[in-house]
Design a protein around this motif. Sequence first.
Motif, PDB file in Angstrom:
ATOM      1  N   GLU A  19       0.817  -1.211   0.000  1.00  0.00           N
ATOM      2  CA  GLU A  19       0.000   0.000   0.000  1.00  0.00           C
ATOM      3  C   GLU A  19       0.852   1.263   0.000  1.00  0.00           C
ATOM      4  O   GLU A  19       0.339   2.365   0.202  1.00  0.00           O
ATOM      5  CB  GLU A  19      -0.935  -0.007   1.203  1.00  0.00           C
ATOM      6  CG  GLU A  19      -1.969  -1.117   1.117  1.00  0.00           C
ATOM      7  CD  GLU A  19      -3.026  -1.027   2.192  1.00  0.00           C
ATOM      8  OE1 GLU A  19      -3.140   0.032   2.842  1.00  0.00           O
ATOM      9  OE2 GLU A  19      -3.750  -2.012   2.373  1.00  0.00           O
ATOM     10  N   GLY A  20       2.172   1.097  -0.195  1.00  0.00           N
ATOM     11  CA  GLY A  20       3.058   2.257  -0.244  1.00  0.00           C
ATOM     12  C   GLY A  20       3.359   2.866   1.108  1.00  0.00           C
ATOM     13  O   GLY A  20       3.736   4.032   1.194  1.00  0.00           O
ATOM     14  N   ALA A  21       3.185   2.098   2.164  1.00  0.00           N
ATOM     15  CA  ALA A  21       3.394   2.618   3.513  1.00  0.00           C
ATOM     16  C   ALA A  21       4.560   1.922   4.215  1.00  0.00           C
ATOM     17  O   ALA A  21       4.593   1.856   5.441  1.00  0.00           O
ATOM     18  CB  ALA A  21       2.121   2.468   4.332  1.00  0.00           C
ATOM     19  N   GLY A  22       5.523   1.427   3.436  1.00  0.00           N
ATOM     20  CA  GLY A  22       6.664   0.736   4.028  1.00  0.00           C
ATOM     21  C   GLY A  22       7.467   1.611   4.970  1.00  0.00           C
ATOM     22  O   GLY A  22       7.866   1.182   6.054  1.00  0.00           O
ATOM     23  N   ALA A  23       7.684   2.879   4.585  1.00  0.00           N
ATOM     24  CA  ALA A  23       8.469   3.789   5.431  1.00  0.00           C
ATOM     25  C   ALA A  23       7.740   4.071   6.743  1.00  0.00           C
ATOM     26  O   ALA A  23       8.358   4.117   7.808  1.00  0.00           O
ATOM     27  CB  ALA A  23       8.747   5.087   4.682  1.00  0.00           C
ATOM     28  N   GLU A  24       6.425   4.245   6.670  1.00  0.00           N
ATOM     29  CA  GLU A  24       5.651   4.493   7.887  1.00  0.00           C
ATOM     30  C   GLU A  24       5.685   3.270   8.803  1.00  0.00           C
ATOM     31  O   GLU A  24       5.820   3.393  10.015  1.00  0.00           O
ATOM     32  CB  GLU A  24       4.211   4.834   7.529  1.00  0.00           C
ATOM     33  CG  GLU A  24       3.369   5.169   8.733  1.00  0.00           C
ATOM     34  CD  GLU A  24       1.940   5.527   8.369  1.00  0.00           C
ATOM     35  OE1 GLU A  24       1.201   5.909   9.287  1.00  0.00           O
ATOM     36  OE2 GLU A  24       1.558   5.400   7.192  1.00  0.00           O
ATOM     37  N   PHE A  25       5.605   2.080   8.205  1.00  0.00           N
ATOM     38  CA  PHE A  25       5.689   0.853   8.987  1.00  0.00           C
ATOM     39  C   PHE A  25       7.037   0.784   9.700  1.00  0.00           C
ATOM     40  O   PHE A  25       7.102   0.490  10.894  1.00  0.00           O
ATOM     41  CB  PHE A  25       5.501  -0.371   8.084  1.00  0.00           C
ATOM     42  CG  PHE A  25       5.637  -1.681   8.813  1.00  0.00           C
ATOM     43  CD1 PHE A  25       4.568  -2.216   9.488  1.00  0.00           C
ATOM     44  CD2 PHE A  25       6.840  -2.360   8.822  1.00  0.00           C
ATOM     45  CE1 PHE A  25       4.686  -3.421  10.176  1.00  0.00           C
ATOM     46  CE2 PHE A  25       6.971  -3.554   9.499  1.00  0.00           C
ATOM     47  CZ  PHE A  25       5.884  -4.078  10.181  1.00  0.00           C
ATOM     48  N   ASP A  26       8.115   1.074   8.963  1.00  0.00           N
ATOM     49  CA  ASP A  26       9.448   1.044   9.566  1.00  0.00           C
ATOM     50  C   ASP A  26       9.557   2.032  10.726  1.00  0.00           C
ATOM     51  O   ASP A  26      10.133   1.723  11.763  1.00  0.00           O
ATOM     52  CB  ASP A  26      10.520   1.358   8.519  1.00  0.00           C
ATOM     53  CG  ASP A  26      10.686   0.244   7.514  1.00  0.00           C
ATOM     54  OD1 ASP A  26      10.279  -0.905   7.800  1.00  0.00           O
ATOM     55  OD2 ASP A  26      11.231   0.517   6.425  1.00  0.00           O
TER      56      ASP A  26
END
Length: 71
Positions: free
Chosen positions: A55-62
Amino acid sequence: MIHEDDPVWQAVLRAPIDDEPLTDEELAAMQAGADGPGLPAEAVTAELRRRAEAEGAGAEFDELMRARLPQ
């Protein structure tokens, strides 16, 4: 033990309540899972990361995962 300031736990607490009735299939899956061994935390984290990236939220997850690690 889940700490109150864990960001994943906080997200769970803020999630809207699903008020739709469960289907027979969902109830059967829940019953089958109740008797199972469960999932390792690493598998759950990996799946959440995969979905965040999709969903394009990899950085937020990290960022969330870094916030929950002891400094």
